[in-house]
Motif scaffolding. Structure first.
Motif, short mmCIF file in Angstrom:
data_model
loop_
_atom_site.label_atom_id
_atom_site.label_comp_id
_atom_site.label_asym_id
_atom_site.label_seq_id
_atom_site.Cartn_x
_atom_site.Cartn_y
_atom_site.Cartn_z
N THR A 10 -38.45 -7.15 -24.67
CA THR A 10 -39.45 -6.95 -23.61
C THR A 10 -38.67 -6.61 -22.35
O THR A 10 -37.53 -7.06 -22.20
CB THR A 10 -40.29 -8.21 -23.37
N PRO A 11 -39.25 -5.83 -21.43
CA PRO A 11 -38.51 -5.41 -20.25
C PRO A 11 -38.05 -6.60 -19.39
O PRO A 11 -37.09 -6.49 -18.64
CB PRO A 11 -39.51 -4.56 -19.47
N GLN A 12 -38.76 -7.71 -19.53
CA GLN A 12 -38.32 -8.91 -18.84
C GLN A 12 -38.10 -9.98 -19.89
O GLN A 12 -38.95 -10.14 -20.77
CB GLN A 12 -39.38 -9.36 -17.84
N PHE A 13 -36.98 -10.65 -19.85
CA PHE A 13 -36.75 -11.75 -20.79
C PHE A 13 -35.90 -12.82 -20.10
O PHE A 13 -35.69 -12.75 -18.89
CB PHE A 13 -36.15 -11.25 -22.11
N HIS A 14 -35.48 -13.80 -20.84
CA HIS A 14 -34.78 -14.93 -20.22
C HIS A 14 -33.43 -15.17 -20.87
O HIS A 14 -33.29 -15.04 -22.08
CB HIS A 14 -35.62 -16.21 -20.35
N GLN A 15 -32.48 -15.53 -20.02
CA GLN A 15 -31.16 -15.90 -20.54
C GLN A 15 -30.73 -17.25 -19.98
O GLN A 15 -31.27 -17.72 -18.97
CB GLN A 15 -30.10 -14.87 -20.11
#
Ligand code: PHE
Length: 361
Positions: free
Chosen positions: A215-220
C-alpha cells in the motif's frame, strides 16, 4: 350576611390552598373556589342585583377576595411545581458510570496497533527506547546521510513521493519527500545524542506501490544500537529473541547476505516457518506449506552493521567508527502482522471492514 360569607369563603379557601399537597389538589381547589360554577364568582356576578347601598361594599370585598385567592393559588402552584420538579429530577437521576443494559461492546485495538505495541513491548523488554520522527523528510536524511549514491534508484520519482516546494532548493539534500523508510531516524537520533544508543522507531512510511502486498502508506519499525564492541552476533541474538517472542519459542532465525547502502555487511533475516515448524511440509497431511512456499523460512526484515561511513558522517557527536560499532534493522509491521495472523491481503488492514477487524479482539 354576604360580606361575612365572602370572609368565610376567603378564609376557607386560603387554608385549603396552603394545605394543598400537590399541584393536582391545588387545581381542584382553584376550580372549586374560582371556577365558573363556584360560589365567589357567582356572588360577584350577582352584585348588580343587590340593593344599591350594598353593591359597593360587597363588590369590593368579593373582588379583593378573588384577587387575593388568585394570587395565593398562583404562588402556591409555583411552589408546588418547583418541589415536584426537584423530586422528579432526583428520581430520574441517571448514573452514567453504570454499564449499559445490555452492556455495549467496547471494541478492540486495530490489528496494526496491537502488533505495533507487541513489537514495542518486546524491544522495551530488551532495553530499547521508543522514539518517533517526521514523516515528511529531507532527502538529506532519507538518502544522503544514509550513504545512498547520488544515482541510487530508490531516489527516483517512481519509487519516492516528492513534496512540491515553492522553489527548487539549491542543495538537492533539501528536497522534501515522504520518508520511504524509518531509517532517517537513525541519523536524527545519533545527531540528538552521543553513543551508546539503543532505540526503535515505529512509524508510517510511504512508497508509490499498490497491490495485494503493497500500500502507498505502510508502517515500519526501525532499530538502532550503537556501542563499543557491538557485533553481528548481538544483532542475531536480539533478532532471535524478537522472533521467538512474536512467533513462538521454537523459532530459529537465519541471516542471508544482502545489500543496503547504509549497512555493511547487510543481511536479510528469515524466521523459521511456524506453520510447518520449518520443515516446508504440513504435519500429518504432508502437503507443501503454503505460508513459506515449502522453504521452511519466512523473510521478516532487513538489517546489518551500521556502515562506518554513516557513523563518520554524524557531526553533532563523536561517533568515531574506529571506536563505535552498531547494528540497525528495519521491519514492516504489516508484514509481521500478515505472517503472524495469516492475513492474505494487505489492503484488509485499511478497508475497515468489521468482519475482518473483529477477528482480532
Ligand atoms: N530501511 C530498509 C528498508 O526499508 C530496512 C533496513 C533498515 C535495512 C535498517 C537495514 C538496516 O528496506
Amino acid at each position: 350576611m354576604t360580606a361575612d360569607r365572602i370572609d368565610e369563603l376567603r378564609a376557607e379557601a386560603t387554608a385549603a390552598a396552603e394545605a394543598a399537597p400537590d399541584t393536582a389538589a391545588l387545581e381542584e381547589l382553584r376550580v372549586r373556589y374560582l371556577g365558573r360554577k363556584a360560589e365567589l364568582p357567582n356572588l360577584l356576578r350577582g352584585v348588580a342585583e343587590l340593593p344599591p347601598e350594598q353593591r359597593g361594599v360587597v363588590g369590593k370585598a368579593a373582588n379583593q377576595a378573588r384577587q387575593a385567592l388568585e394570587a395565593l393559588i398562583e404562588h402556591r402552584a409555583a411552589q408546588l411545581a418547583a418541589g415536584e420538579l426537584d423530586a422528579r429530577l432526583a428520581g430520574d437521576r441517571v448514573d452514567v458510570t453504570l454499564p449499559g443494559a445490555p452492556p455495549q461492546p467496547v471494541g478492540s485495538l486495530h490489528l496494526m496497533t496491537a502488533v505495533r505495541r507487541e513489537i514495542e513491548d518486546v524491544f522495551c523488554g530488551l532495553g530499547f527506547a521508543v522514539v518517533e520522527g517526521p514523516e515528511v523528510e529531507l532527502v538529506h536524511y532519507n538518502f544522503d546521510a544514509l550513504n545512498h549514491a547520488p544515482a541510487h534508484p530508490a531516489r527516483s520519482r517512481s519509487d519516492t513521493f516528492y513534496v512540491a516546494t515553492a522553489q527548487r532548493p539549491a542543495d538537492p539534500g533539501d528536497q522534501v519527500v515522504l520518508r520511504t523508510h524509518t531509517s532517517p531516524m537513525q541519523i536524527r537520533s545519533m545527531e540528538a545524542q552521543p553513543p551508546p544508543i539503543q532505540l526503535i522507531v515505529p512509524g508510517r512510511v510511504y512508497r508509490p506501490d499498490s497491490d495485494a502486498t503493497h500500500t502507498p502508506q505502510f508502517h515500519q519499525v526501525e532499530g538502532l544500537a550503537v556501542d563499543e564492541d557491538i557485533t553481528l552476533a548481538d544483532l542475531k541474538g536480539t533478532l532471535l529473541a524478537f522472533a521467538r517472542a512474536i512467533f513462538g519459542d521454537e523459532r530459529d532465525v537465519r541471516l542471508r547476505p544482502h545489500y543496503f547502502p547504509f549497512t555493511e555487511p547487510s543481511v536479510e533475516v528469515d524466521v523459521s516457518c511456524f506453520m510447518c515448524a520449518g520443515t516446508g511440509v504440513l504435519p500429518r497431511t504432508g502437503v507443501r506449506c503454503n505460508l513459506c512456499k515449502g522453504t521452511g523460512w519466512l523473510e521478516i526484515l532487513g538489517s546489518g552493521m551500521v556502515d562506518p561511513n554513516v557513523l563518520a558522517g554524524i557531526e553533532a557527536h563523536d561517533y568515531d567508527p574506529e571506536r563505535w560499532q552498531g547494528y540497525a534493522f528495519g521491519m514492516g509491521i504489516e508484514r509481521i502482522a500478515m505472517l503472524k495472523h495469516g492475513v492474505p491481503d494487505l489492503r484488509l488492514f485499511y478497508d475497515n471492514d468489521l468482519r475482518f477487524l473483529e477477528q482480532f479482539g
